[in-house]
Design an enzyme around this catalytic site. Structure first.
Site, PDB file in Angstrom:
ATOM      1  N   ASP A  65      62.760  15.189  66.174  1.00 21.21           N
ATOM      2  CA  ASP A  65      63.783  16.077  66.591  1.00 21.21           C
ATOM      3  C   ASP A  65      64.357  15.699  67.887  1.00 21.21           C
ATOM      4  O   ASP A  65      63.323  16.037  68.761  1.00 21.21           O
ATOM      5  CB  ASP A  65      63.550  17.531  66.247  1.00 21.21           C
ATOM      6  CG  ASP A  65      63.314  17.804  64.741  1.00 21.21           C
ATOM      7  OD1 ASP A  65      63.185  16.962  63.850  1.00 21.21           O
ATOM      8  OD2 ASP A  65      63.116  19.226  64.536  1.00 21.21           O
ATOM      9  N   ASP A 117      58.688  23.634  61.062  1.00 22.93           N
ATOM     10  CA  ASP A 117      59.061  22.750  59.899  1.00 22.93           C
ATOM     11  C   ASP A 117      58.406  21.391  60.437  1.00 22.93           C
ATOM     12  O   ASP A 117      58.537  20.463  59.568  1.00 22.93           O
ATOM     13  CB  ASP A 117      60.500  22.569  59.833  1.00 22.93           C
ATOM     14  CG  ASP A 117      61.134  22.065  61.090  1.00 22.93           C
ATOM     15  OD1 ASP A 117      60.984  22.554  62.435  1.00 22.93           O
ATOM     16  OD2 ASP A 117      62.063  21.469  60.983  1.00 22.93           O
ATOM     17  N   HIS A 156      69.378  19.495  68.321  1.00 28.34           N
ATOM     18  CA  HIS A 156      69.806  18.145  67.804  1.00 28.34           C
ATOM     19  C   HIS A 156      70.958  17.125  68.260  1.00 28.34           C
ATOM     20  O   HIS A 156      72.076  17.731  68.528  1.00 28.34           O
ATOM     21  CB  HIS A 156      69.874  18.421  66.267  1.00 28.34           C
ATOM     22  CG  HIS A 156      68.642  19.017  65.560  1.00 28.34           C
ATOM     23  ND1 HIS A 156      67.619  18.470  65.134  1.00 28.34           N
ATOM     24  CD2 HIS A 156      68.209  20.363  65.479  1.00 28.34           C
ATOM     25  CE1 HIS A 156      66.758  19.280  64.573  1.00 28.34           C
ATOM     26  NE2 HIS A 156      67.172  20.482  64.680  1.00 28.34           N
ATOM     27  N   GLY A 171      60.255  35.829  45.174  1.00 33.80           N
ATOM     28  CA  GLY A 171      58.921  36.021  45.603  1.00 33.80           C
ATOM     29  C   GLY A 171      58.154  34.932  46.316  1.00 33.80           C
ATOM     30  O   GLY A 171      57.010  35.193  46.532  1.00 33.80           O
ATOM     31  N   HIS A 178      56.488  17.668  67.547  1.00 31.55           N
ATOM     32  CA  HIS A 178      56.884  18.781  68.198  1.00 31.55           C
ATOM     33  C   HIS A 178      56.224  20.034  67.561  1.00 31.55           C
ATOM     34  O   HIS A 178      56.049  20.063  66.428  1.00 31.55           O
ATOM     35  CB  HIS A 178      58.200  18.948  68.740  1.00 31.55           C
ATOM     36  CG  HIS A 178      59.194  19.056  67.625  1.00 31.55           C
ATOM     37  ND1 HIS A 178      59.483  18.303  66.761  1.00 31.55           N
ATOM     38  CD2 HIS A 178      59.893  20.113  67.282  1.00 31.55           C
ATOM     39  CE1 HIS A 178      60.339  18.618  65.868  1.00 31.55           C
ATOM     40  NE2 HIS A 178      60.768  19.815  66.329  1.00 31.55           N
ATOM     41  N   SER A 215      72.753  23.303  70.790  1.00 35.21           N
ATOM     42  CA  SER A 215      71.830  22.931  69.682  1.00 35.21           C
ATOM     43  C   SER A 215      70.630  21.839  70.300  1.00 35.21           C
ATOM     44  O   SER A 215      70.913  21.385  71.294  1.00 35.21           O
ATOM     45  CB  SER A 215      72.557  21.935  68.607  1.00 35.21           C
ATOM     46  OG  SER A 215      71.512  21.265  67.501  1.00 35.21           O
ATOM     47  N   ASP A 236      66.499  11.488  63.504  1.00 35.38           N
ATOM     48  CA  ASP A 236      66.916  12.853  63.173  1.00 35.38           C
ATOM     49  C   ASP A 236      68.572  12.733  63.098  1.00 35.38           C
ATOM     50  O   ASP A 236      69.302  12.298  63.837  1.00 35.38           O
ATOM     51  CB  ASP A 236      66.756  13.837  64.556  1.00 35.38           C
ATOM     52  CG  ASP A 236      67.108  15.019  64.598  1.00 35.38           C
ATOM     53  OD1 ASP A 236      68.183  15.582  63.561  1.00 35.38           O
ATOM     54  OD2 ASP A 236      67.104  15.708  65.476  1.00 35.38           O
ATOM     55  N   HIS A 244      65.251  14.351  58.538  1.00 37.69           N
ATOM     56  CA  HIS A 244      65.820  15.547  58.929  1.00 37.69           C
ATOM     57  C   HIS A 244      67.069  16.064  58.379  1.00 37.69           C
ATOM     58  O   HIS A 244      67.739  16.470  59.253  1.00 37.69           O
ATOM     59  CB  HIS A 244      65.317  15.662  60.344  1.00 37.69           C
ATOM     60  CG  HIS A 244      65.055  17.037  61.066  1.00 37.69           C
ATOM     61  ND1 HIS A 244      65.822  18.065  61.240  1.00 37.69           N
ATOM     62  CD2 HIS A 244      63.664  17.649  61.256  1.00 37.69           C
ATOM     63  CE1 HIS A 244      65.168  19.322  61.551  1.00 37.69           C
ATOM     64  NE2 HIS A 244      63.880  18.778  61.479  1.00 37.69           N
TER      65      HIS A 244
END
Ligand SMILES: [Zn+2]
Ligand SMILES: [Zn+2]
Length: 381
Positions: A149, A64, A354, A35, A60, A352, A181, A376
């Site tokens: 990141d 998140d 990253h 919930g 950035h 990716s 990162d 991260h």
């Protein structure tokens, strides 16, 4: 937030009477949080020390990293500094949440922002969203370098490679603490370049006989640009589907991060005026989110777009850990319809954002920090 977990990134630096906040993101609920839709960081300490806060600096515009800003601004009135695309997305978000702040400041790469005893230098980096920054923060006791990141991309699509020269200069002068990162620390090698995908998209477009649907993250503007470019070459009109996709495409186009000739875009209501092979749909739902456009198409539940045998669906994203089940469900539903599905296990259609092991080694070699905190990532990272 953001330490020992992936999500709700927020970091606070405090010295004397000054506090600077790095990012203010949202987290994603765990399976057992029934919930609960979103998770935001606990900012009690900041509320109790609000007179010390000099500002929030943004690495950035991913959720998140900016997702909790509206909630924080309801309790704290603080200025926000970020590059143009990040500020553009924050503006849009605040509008949606009906939160007003006159204190949004655009910063360019290379700029320094003075916040109390902190001097924050925004340095160009590469990531899966335009305008990402590393932050070199000069404090009274030394330099704190936050990578944000990042990845190292020598052939990015749009934008320039990460500013390794400036990063190296900081390393030479001496870095007290590096926060880097660590998301992809388990992956050997170097992260692949966004530019390496171009030929693969061209191949898929060349082979496709009917409609093409590409699902990706709305904020991955460079990926969207690649699809737009392919659509142009193969003379397909573009339908943008999904609320976040429409929002980001608008911000990115307005600010000049995305180049789409207006005649390429058609309204979803006009979709049946075109032949199947004249269409590409760029859509949300790459994580199998049940309410997103792609999931609705897969479940024959989309009011405007119907998928048929021979259509091609490209899922240009990898699963965020935890989302594998919902993505598999969508892929299976698509196969059920005899739709061609292309996803990352079959062909390179996603890279990716990253840094992988070799990129991380390069960053650490350049910075030579006295102290190091991986950020991260979960504990295992
Ligand atoms: Zn990010
Ligand atoms: Zn992130």
């Amino acid at each position: 937030g953001g330490l020992g977990e992936i999500g709700k990134n927020i970091t606070v630096l405090e010295y004397g009477d000054d506090i600077v906040i790095i990012d203010c993101g949202m987290g994603f609920p765990e399976d057992e949080m029934l919930g609960i839709d979103i998770v935001i960081p606990d900012i009690t300490y900041l509320v109790n020390n609000k007179e010390k806060i000099r500002g929030i600096v943004i690495t950035h515009g991913h959720e998140d990293h900016i997702g909790s800003i509206p909630y924080l601004l309801r309790k704290l009135d603080v200025p926000i500094y970020g590059t143009r695309f990040s500020i553009g997305l924050i503006e849009k978000k605040l509008l949606e949440h009906q939160v007003k702040t006159p204190q949004l400041h655009n910063v360019s790469h290379g700029d320094r922002v003075e916040l109390g005893c902190f001097s924050v230098h925004f340095i160009r980096s590469n990531h899966s969203i335009p305008d990402a920054s590393c932050l070199a923060i000069t404090t009274p006791i030394g330099v704190v370098f936050h990578t944000g990141d990042f990845k190292i991309d020598y052939t990015p699509v749009g934008g320039l490679p990460i500013d390794l020269q400036t990063i190296a200069e900081y390393g030479k002068k001496g870095v007290l603490l590096a926060m880097s990162d660590s998301t992809n620390v388990e992956s050997p090698g170097s992260s692949m370049s966004e530019g390496s995908l171009t030929n693969n998209f061209t191949d898929i477009f060349k082979k496709a006989k009917k409609r093409i649907v590409v699902a990706t993250f709305a904020s991955n503007v460079y990926r969207i640009q690649q699809i737009v470019d392919a659509a142009k070459i193969f003379k397909r009109k573009i339908v943008i589907s999904g609320r976040s996709m429409v929002n980001v495409v608008q911000v990115a186009t307005d600010l000049g991060y995305l180049t789409i000739s207006p005649e390429l875009i058609i309204n979803v209501n006009d979709i049946n005026k075109y032949k199947d092979k004249e269409l590409v749909v760029i859509s949300t739902g790459s994580q199998g989110e049940p309410m997103a456009a792609l999931s609705r198409m897969a479940a024959s539940d989309h009011r405007k777009i119907e998928l048929k045998e021979g259509d091609t669906v490209i899922i240009s994203a990898s699963a965020i850990p935890g989302n594998e089940k919902t993505i598999n469900k969508v892929i299976n539903q698509l196969y059920e319809k005899n739709v061609e599905v292309v996803y990352d296990k079959m062909q390179d259609i996603h890279v990716s954002g990253h840094a992988k092991q070799e990129d991380l080694k390069l960053m650490l070699t350049l910075l030579q920090p006295k102290f190091f905190i991986p950020v991260h990532g979960e504990r295992r990272h």
